[in-house]
Design a protein around this motif. Structure first.
Motif, PDB file in Angstrom:
ATOM      1  N   ARG A 151     -36.330  19.196  39.918  1.00 57.51           N
ATOM      2  CA  ARG A 151     -37.133  17.971  39.883  1.00 57.51           C
ATOM      3  C   ARG A 151     -37.417  17.442  41.300  1.00 57.51           C
ATOM      4  N   ASN A 184     -38.869  16.118  33.359  1.00 57.60           N
ATOM      5  CA  ASN A 184     -38.485  16.061  34.769  1.00 57.60           C
ATOM      6  C   ASN A 184     -39.579  15.678  35.745  1.00 57.60           C
ATOM      7  N   ILE A 185     -40.817  15.626  35.266  1.00 55.78           N
ATOM      8  CA  ILE A 185     -41.898  15.216  36.168  1.00 55.78           C
ATOM      9  C   ILE A 185     -42.343  13.826  35.753  1.00 55.78           C
TER      10      ILE A 185
END
Length: 288
Positions: free
Chosen positions: A161, A193-194
């Protein structure tokens, strides 16, 4: 006049096939030989590209007195003089060191059919809606088998990440109206994770690994690229042509991966590498 018949054994998936095609194209040219491709390579690549190399019929393939010739993952002087009219190359070459001197021709081989470009432009226009002068950044997050293979076999890591945050920050700082298009064979991980809260991140498709052509075409039509690891991301970046950020130093120094992989042969010198965080590996070796 080109003589003989040279070909390459298709191995691996989409990015590998592109690397094998480009390498065959360049080495056959250097050795003044006529190159042909196997039907399964043609089937995969010609779905989206206007390839010019002729296809080798199964019958011919069986009757030609092939000489097998293995090539490493980067160019070597000796490949300029490979002797033989019927050479069947093998290996997983993808490095720019084989073909970058004829970059324009390679880009022509990998130019998209009009229907593909139209489909992609339609998709991108939908996203931009009323916004003018958008800068598209294609993000390819390679996961899948690498999640296991990289730490267990190659003593390496894949993008985390933090890496993606740094890479995206680079583009947000450099360009004013950026849209990130994320493709991956691990989209669930990407969604977790984004950080997409600022509204400039779009997740594309279903990560279908057996039909990667659409994802690839969209990445290659973006202005710039964030890649993680693997040849699929490399080729999307090579075709897109803008700024490229890639993950570098992603293995421990004693990794067996470094016997078959050289960072400087894998990524163009003008691309920007961000070093991976190797601490998960180091902690793992301490815990053993």
């Amino acid at each position: 006049e080109l003589e003989g018949m040279w070909t390459i054994t298709p191995s691996g998936r989409f990015g590998n096939l592109m690397g094998q095609y480009a390498t065959l194209f360049a080495l056959a040219r250097l050795n003044k030989k006529q190159a042909y491709i196997f039907p399964n390579m043609a089937n995969s690549l010609s779905q989206i590209f206007k390839l010019t190399l002729p296809m080798l019929h199964q019958e011919a393939k069986a009757q030609v007195p092939w000489k097998n010739y293995h090539i490493a993952d980067w160019m070597d002087e000796k490949y300029k003089n490979i002797l033989g009219d019927y050479i069947k190359l093998s290996g997983y070459p993808s490095s720019w060191t084989f073909y970058h001197h004829i970059r324009e021709e390679i880009l022509r081989e990998f130019s998209f059919h009009e229907y593909v470009t139209e489909k992609v432009n339609l998709y991108l226009t939908k996203i931009t809606a009323q916004r003018q002068n958008v800068t598209f950044v294609g993000v390819h997050v390679r996961r899948g088998d690498y999640v296991y293979v990289m730490p267990k076999i190659w003593k390496g890591v894949i993008a985390d990440r933090n890496y993606l945050e740094k890479a995206m920050a680079y583009f947000r700082n450099k360009y004013k109206d950026v849209i990130f298009i994320v493709t991956s064979n691990g989209l669930d991980w990407c969604r977790k994770n984004i950080n997409a809260s600022s509204g400039d991140v779009y997740f594309l498709g279903d990560g279908n690994e057996s039909e990667p052509q659409t994802d690839f075409a969209i990445l290659a039509h973006c202005n710039h690229t964030i890649m993680t690891i693997g040849t699929f991301g490399f080729w999307a970046a090579y075709l897109a042509g803008g700024d490229v950020i890639y993950l570098t130093n992603f293995t421990l120094p004693d990794s067996p991966f470094l016997k078959v992989f050289k960072y400087e042969a894998a990524f163009l010198p003008e691309w920007i590498g961000i070093a991976a965080d190797l601490s998960p590996l180091l902690n793992q070796s301490l815990n053993v």
